[in-house]
Design a protein around this motif. Sequence first.
Motif, mmCIF file in Angstrom:
data_model
loop_
_atom_site.group_PDB
_atom_site.id
_atom_site.type_symbol
_atom_site.label_atom_id
_atom_site.label_comp_id
_atom_site.label_asym_id
_atom_site.label_seq_id
_atom_site.Cartn_x
_atom_site.Cartn_y
_atom_site.Cartn_z
ATOM 1 N N ILE A 9 8.116 18.376 -21.104
ATOM 2 C CA ILE A 9 8.764 19.023 -21.468
ATOM 3 C C ILE A 9 10.228 18.996 -21.973
ATOM 4 O O ILE A 9 11.117 18.726 -22.844
ATOM 5 N N SER A 10 11.571 18.986 -20.872
ATOM 6 C CA SER A 10 12.270 18.434 -20.773
ATOM 7 C C SER A 10 12.964 17.000 -21.108
ATOM 8 O O SER A 10 13.698 16.830 -21.572
ATOM 9 N N GLU A 11 12.186 15.763 -21.267
ATOM 10 C CA GLU A 11 12.551 14.916 -22.240
ATOM 11 C C GLU A 11 12.622 15.074 -23.930
ATOM 12 O O GLU A 11 11.433 15.408 -24.646
ATOM 13 N N GLU A 54 3.140 -0.739 -14.006
ATOM 14 C CA GLU A 54 1.798 -0.914 -13.410
ATOM 15 C C GLU A 54 1.013 -0.936 -14.411
ATOM 16 O O GLU A 54 0.724 -0.066 -15.716
ATOM 17 N N THR A 55 -0.463 -0.798 -13.757
ATOM 18 C CA THR A 55 -1.605 -0.920 -14.774
ATOM 19 C C THR A 55 -2.494 0.661 -15.209
ATOM 20 O O THR A 55 -2.645 1.165 -13.914
ATOM 21 N N VAL A 56 -2.216 1.506 -16.774
ATOM 22 C CA VAL A 56 -3.110 2.399 -16.607
ATOM 23 C C VAL A 56 -3.822 2.711 -16.594
ATOM 24 O O VAL A 56 -5.058 3.401 -16.478
ATOM 25 N N ARG A 57 -4.257 2.016 -17.518
ATOM 26 C CA ARG A 57 -5.973 0.903 -18.080
ATOM 27 C C ARG A 57 -6.026 0.067 -17.988
ATOM 28 O O ARG A 57 -5.360 -1.017 -18.801
ATOM 29 N N PRO A 58 -6.928 -0.500 -17.084
ATOM 30 C CA PRO A 58 -7.437 -1.932 -16.728
ATOM 31 C C PRO A 58 -8.439 -2.032 -18.400
ATOM 32 O O PRO A 58 -8.420 -1.848 -18.808
ATOM 33 N N ALA A 92 8.226 0.587 -14.745
ATOM 34 C CA ALA A 92 8.471 1.636 -14.066
ATOM 35 C C ALA A 92 9.278 2.364 -14.108
ATOM 36 O O ALA A 92 9.705 3.771 -14.189
ATOM 37 N N SER A 93 9.933 1.961 -15.412
ATOM 38 C CA SER A 93 11.339 2.860 -16.300
ATOM 39 C C SER A 93 10.292 4.044 -16.828
ATOM 40 O O SER A 93 11.171 4.815 -17.602
ATOM 41 N N GLY A 94 8.623 3.841 -17.881
ATOM 42 C CA GLY A 94 8.320 4.786 -18.182
ATOM 43 C C GLY A 94 7.509 4.561 -19.606
ATOM 44 O O GLY A 94 6.846 4.933 -20.127
ATOM 45 N N GLU A 95 8.457 3.546 -20.006
ATOM 46 C CA GLU A 95 7.931 3.029 -21.469
ATOM 47 C C GLU A 95 6.695 2.477 -20.844
ATOM 48 O O GLU A 95 6.072 2.026 -20.312
ATOM 49 N N ALA A 117 5.278 -2.342 -24.370
ATOM 50 C CA ALA A 117 6.538 -1.771 -23.440
ATOM 51 C C ALA A 117 7.155 -2.577 -23.347
ATOM 52 O O ALA A 117 8.626 -1.794 -22.969
ATOM 53 N N MET A 118 7.686 -3.862 -22.962
ATOM 54 C CA MET A 118 9.186 -4.662 -23.061
ATOM 55 C C MET A 118 9.746 -3.776 -24.283
ATOM 56 O O MET A 118 10.627 -4.009 -24.030
#
Length: 165
Positions: A9-11, A54-58, A92-95, A117-118
């Motif tokens: 919420i803060s972002e 990281e893989t969120v959805r393989p 790792a930075s959130g994207e 993402a990149m």
Amino acid sequence: MPDRDARPISEPRPSVAGSAPIVARRRAAMTVLVDASAPDIAARLGALSVPPHETVRPPEVGLVMVQGRIGGDGAPFNVGEATVTRAAVRLASGEMGVSCVLGRDPEKARLVALCDAMMQADLAPAVEQEVVAPLRANLLEAQMLCESRTAATRVDFFTLVRGED
């Protein structure tokens, strides 16, 4: 109804005007990436330092229903099913990058999601220059070769009109 945006919420959310160039840049990159092969994308990504992710959805393979329209403006009808592979990757930075590519190619879906993402991070210019631009040039060259081969087989028909009244 829960909010589909997973940000804290803060972002603050990006404004529509501020995100338009990012969306256009991602859309142009994805147009190229989905047409490229997985080995080509992997080779181009090898030139970059890929950030931790990281893989969120393989990657998973599924079917989608393809619809068509007669003449482009008629009522939609189901043409058939197409196989697709989808994946999601978070840096790792959130994207977060997502992909959905035609066919059964889990590695391609993962690589396209990583590039997506990149493209949202500070790495966007490097991805555009090292990955997307060379792949775009290769795809345009292949398209021009196909068009020249097709043009070589072109037949022009003409009709002679007899001079009778």
